[in-house]
Design an enzyme around this catalytic site. Structure first.
Site, short mmCIF file in Angstrom:
data_model
loop_
_atom_site.label_atom_id
_atom_site.label_comp_id
_atom_site.label_asym_id
_atom_site.label_seq_id
_atom_site.Cartn_x
_atom_site.Cartn_y
_atom_site.Cartn_z
N CYS A 232 0.86 -1.16 -0.02
CA CYS A 232 0.05 0.09 -0.06
C CYS A 232 0.69 1.33 0.02
CB CYS A 232 -0.97 -0.05 1.15
SG CYS A 232 -2.23 -1.41 1.08
N HIS B 29 -3.75 7.36 2.31
CA HIS B 29 -3.80 6.01 1.65
C HIS B 29 -5.11 5.56 2.33
CE1 HIS B 29 -4.15 1.68 1.18
NE2 HIS B 29 -3.60 1.50 2.17
N ASN C 27 -10.08 -0.15 -0.23
CA ASN C 27 -8.92 0.08 -0.07
C ASN C 27 -8.20 -0.58 -1.44
OD1 ASN C 27 -5.91 -0.46 0.47
ND2 ASN C 27 -6.23 -0.87 2.72
O1 UT7 Z 1 -3.82 -0.85 3.39
C1 UT7 Z 1 -2.56 -1.03 4.37
C2 UT7 Z 1 -2.72 -2.11 5.28
N1 UT7 Z 1 -3.79 -2.46 5.95
C3 UT7 Z 1 -4.45 -1.92 6.75
O2 UT7 Z 1 -4.10 -0.93 7.19
C4 UT7 Z 1 -6.05 -2.45 7.39
C5 UT7 Z 1 -5.53 -2.46 9.06
N2 UT7 Z 1 -6.48 -3.02 9.47
C6 UT7 Z 1 -7.92 -2.82 9.57
O3 UT7 Z 1 -8.30 -1.95 9.05
C7 UT7 Z 1 -8.74 -3.51 10.68
O4 UT7 Z 1 -8.11 -4.18 11.47
C8 UT7 Z 1 -9.78 -4.50 10.23
C9 UT7 Z 1 -10.86 -3.60 9.26
C10 UT7 Z 1 -8.97 -5.48 9.35
C11 UT7 Z 1 -10.65 -5.12 11.02
O5 UT7 Z 1 -11.55 -4.46 11.96
P1 UT7 Z 1 -11.10 -4.15 13.57
O6 UT7 Z 1 -11.85 -3.10 14.39
O7 UT7 Z 1 -9.62 -4.22 13.76
O8 UT7 Z 1 -11.75 -5.67 13.92
P2 UT7 Z 1 -11.10 -6.99 14.76
O9 UT7 Z 1 -10.04 -7.52 13.66
O10 UT7 Z 1 -10.54 -6.50 16.15
O11 UT7 Z 1 -12.16 -8.09 15.00
C12 UT7 Z 1 -13.22 -7.46 15.68
C13 UT7 Z 1 -14.22 -8.33 15.43
C14 UT7 Z 1 -13.86 -10.12 15.70
O12 UT7 Z 1 -14.54 -10.99 16.40
P3 UT7 Z 1 -14.41 -11.27 17.94
O13 UT7 Z 1 -13.10 -11.84 17.99
O14 UT7 Z 1 -14.56 -9.91 18.39
O15 UT7 Z 1 -15.43 -12.28 18.05
C15 UT7 Z 1 -13.54 -10.57 14.16
O16 UT7 Z 1 -13.60 -11.88 14.20
O17 UT7 Z 1 -14.76 -8.62 14.23
C16 UT7 Z 1 -14.92 -10.03 13.86
N3 UT7 Z 1 -14.73 -9.62 12.20
C17 UT7 Z 1 -15.63 -9.54 11.64
N4 UT7 Z 1 -17.06 -9.44 11.68
C18 UT7 Z 1 -17.87 -9.08 10.83
C19 UT7 Z 1 -13.66 -9.48 11.64
N5 UT7 Z 1 -13.97 -9.32 10.19
C20 UT7 Z 1 -15.62 -9.38 10.14
C21 UT7 Z 1 -15.96 -8.91 8.95
N6 UT7 Z 1 -17.54 -8.79 9.38
N7 UT7 Z 1 -15.85 -8.85 7.65
#
Ligand code: UT7
Length: 350
Positions: free
Chosen positions: A116, A258, A288
């Site tokens: 990215c 980004h 993204n």
């Molecule tokens: O582009 C440059 C590099 N990439 C980035 O910068 C992306 C960086 N990361 C992110 O944008 C975020 O971490 C994500 C969007 C990937 C995830 O959001 P988050 O708020 O960090 O969620 P999380 O990974 O802490 O997950 C929270 C919960 C989890 O469930 P539990 O463990 O709380 O029960 C996940 O399993 O949300 C769950 N989850 C989802 N639920 C519904 C993860 N993905 C999804 C989904 N739909 N698509």
């Protein structure tokens, strides 16, 4: 002024391309354990553009590149750089193919691989080529058919990443004219390379001679850890770029980060004390798009008339590697910038 002394890279044209197929959150929620509400609230994304089978990165790059060359009013360059995470093939680079399809066969052409952050690494490379006199004009494209490496069953990446391309033409000029690119700040931390990876396909995996698990050919990301590093590193890089340019946060007219995640962008802007009225964003509509994200957003902003000649712009990005970077630029005087090309994305026959 003699030789290359005092030369700076100046933006001369901008263009972009989105594949025509639009995929909304509800469509993803029909096949994945997710919801429109989760995707919107956690990422800020409502829909994205995805390539149809048979269309890959070069087709998007060619359209965006052609649009940028048209905006620049001249079709000739000395160098073509393509920043991408999704090259057409592992070998050779995609840039020579893009150059040839734009009628530029014969010029220098290479890819930049910084996920990215690729567009900012490419911008620094292009600016260096111009500053040293290696090139007078450079076409820099950020292009991704990212959906081709996303595991369709992985809800943590399939809802975020999307396809598209953006491009800029850079020409030799001086640091004090509108369009000049300022000092670039780049960084990396390979100790954290496992946080964003495609484990299989490269020499590291092949050298072990063990068949890969099918999922290991897909892009994998440890989102929560990446999130934390993204906010910290991008903010540091942005502050370092501003300091080198001699600008304060309040001098920035437009912050063009980004489009990783709307929450990440907002957290960085808050640390930089840049209010929402000065933040550019299109993640809601395009998701993204990795290396394509910043040039796509620049083209969007220009087409919408939200960038005026002389505006002070701050660019910042973060990605796999881990890598990060930031730079400043002033906005150039450009002829009208077209909205993203969509209909004309075609692979050559044969
Ligand atoms: O582009 C440059 C590099 N990439 C980035 O910068 C992306 C960086 N990361 C992110 O944008 C975020 O971490 C994500 C969007 C990937 C995830 O959001 P988050 O708020 O960090 O969620 P999380 O990974 O802490 O997950 C929270 C919960 C989890 O469930 P539990 O463990 O709380 O029960 C996940 O399993 O949300 C769950 N989850 C989802 N639920 C519904 C993860 N993905 C999804 C989904 N739909 N698509």
């Amino acid at each position: 002024m003699s030789g290359t002394a005092g030369r700076a890279a100046v933006i001369a044209g901008v263009g972009s391309c989105l594949p025509p197929r639009v995929v909304g959150n509800e469509e993803l929620a029909r096949r994945l354990d997710t919801s429109d509400e989760w995707i919107r609230s956690r990422t800020g994304i409502a829909r994205r553009h995805l390539v149809d089978p048979g269309t890959a990165t070069a087709a998007l790059a060619v359209e965006a590149g052609a649009s940028a060359l048209k905006s620049a009013g001249r079709a000739d360059v000395d160098s073509v750089i393509v920043a991408t995470t999704t090259p057409e093939r592992l070998c050779p680079a995609t840039a020579p193919q893009v150059a040839a399809r734009l009628g530029l066969a014969g010029v220098a052409a290479h890819d930049v691989s910084a996920v990215c952050t690729g567009f900012l690494y490419g911008l620094a490379t292009a600016a260096g080529q111009i500053a040293t006199g290696l090139a007078d004009r450079v076409l820099l494209v950020g292009a991704e058919a990212f959906s081709t490496i996303v595991n369709p069953a992985d809800r943590t990446t399939a809802v975020i990443f999307a396809d598209g391309a953006g491009a800029v033409v850079l020409r030799a000029g001086t640091a004090d004219e509108p369009g000049a690119v300022g000092p670039c700040v780049l960084g990396s931390d390979g100790d954290l390379s496992d946080l964003i990876t495609i484990p299989a396909g490269g020499s590291g995996h092949r050298s072990r001679g063990v068949p890969a698990h099918p999922d290991d050919h897909y892009f994998q990301m440890q989102g929560r850890d990446v999130y934390r590093h993204a906010v910290e590193r991008t903010t540091e890089a942005a502050l370092a770029a501003l300091a080198r340019a001699g600008w304060r946060c309040e001098d920035v007219d437009r912050f063009v980060p980004h489009q990783a995640n709307a929450r990440i962008c907002a957290a960085i802007a808050e640390r930089l004390d840049i209010g929402s009225d000065r933040q550019a964003s299109n993640i809601e509509r395009v998701g993204n798009t990795a290396a394509a994200s910043i040039p796509l957003l620049l083209a969007d902003e220009a087409a919408a008339g939200r960038l005026a000649s002389g505006d002070r712009v701050l660019l910042a990005a973060f990605g796999g590697g881990l890598t990060w970077g930031a730079t400043t630029l002033t906005w150039p005087e450009l002829a009208a910038v077209a909205a993203p090309a969509t209909a004309a994305v075609r692979e050559p026959a044969g």
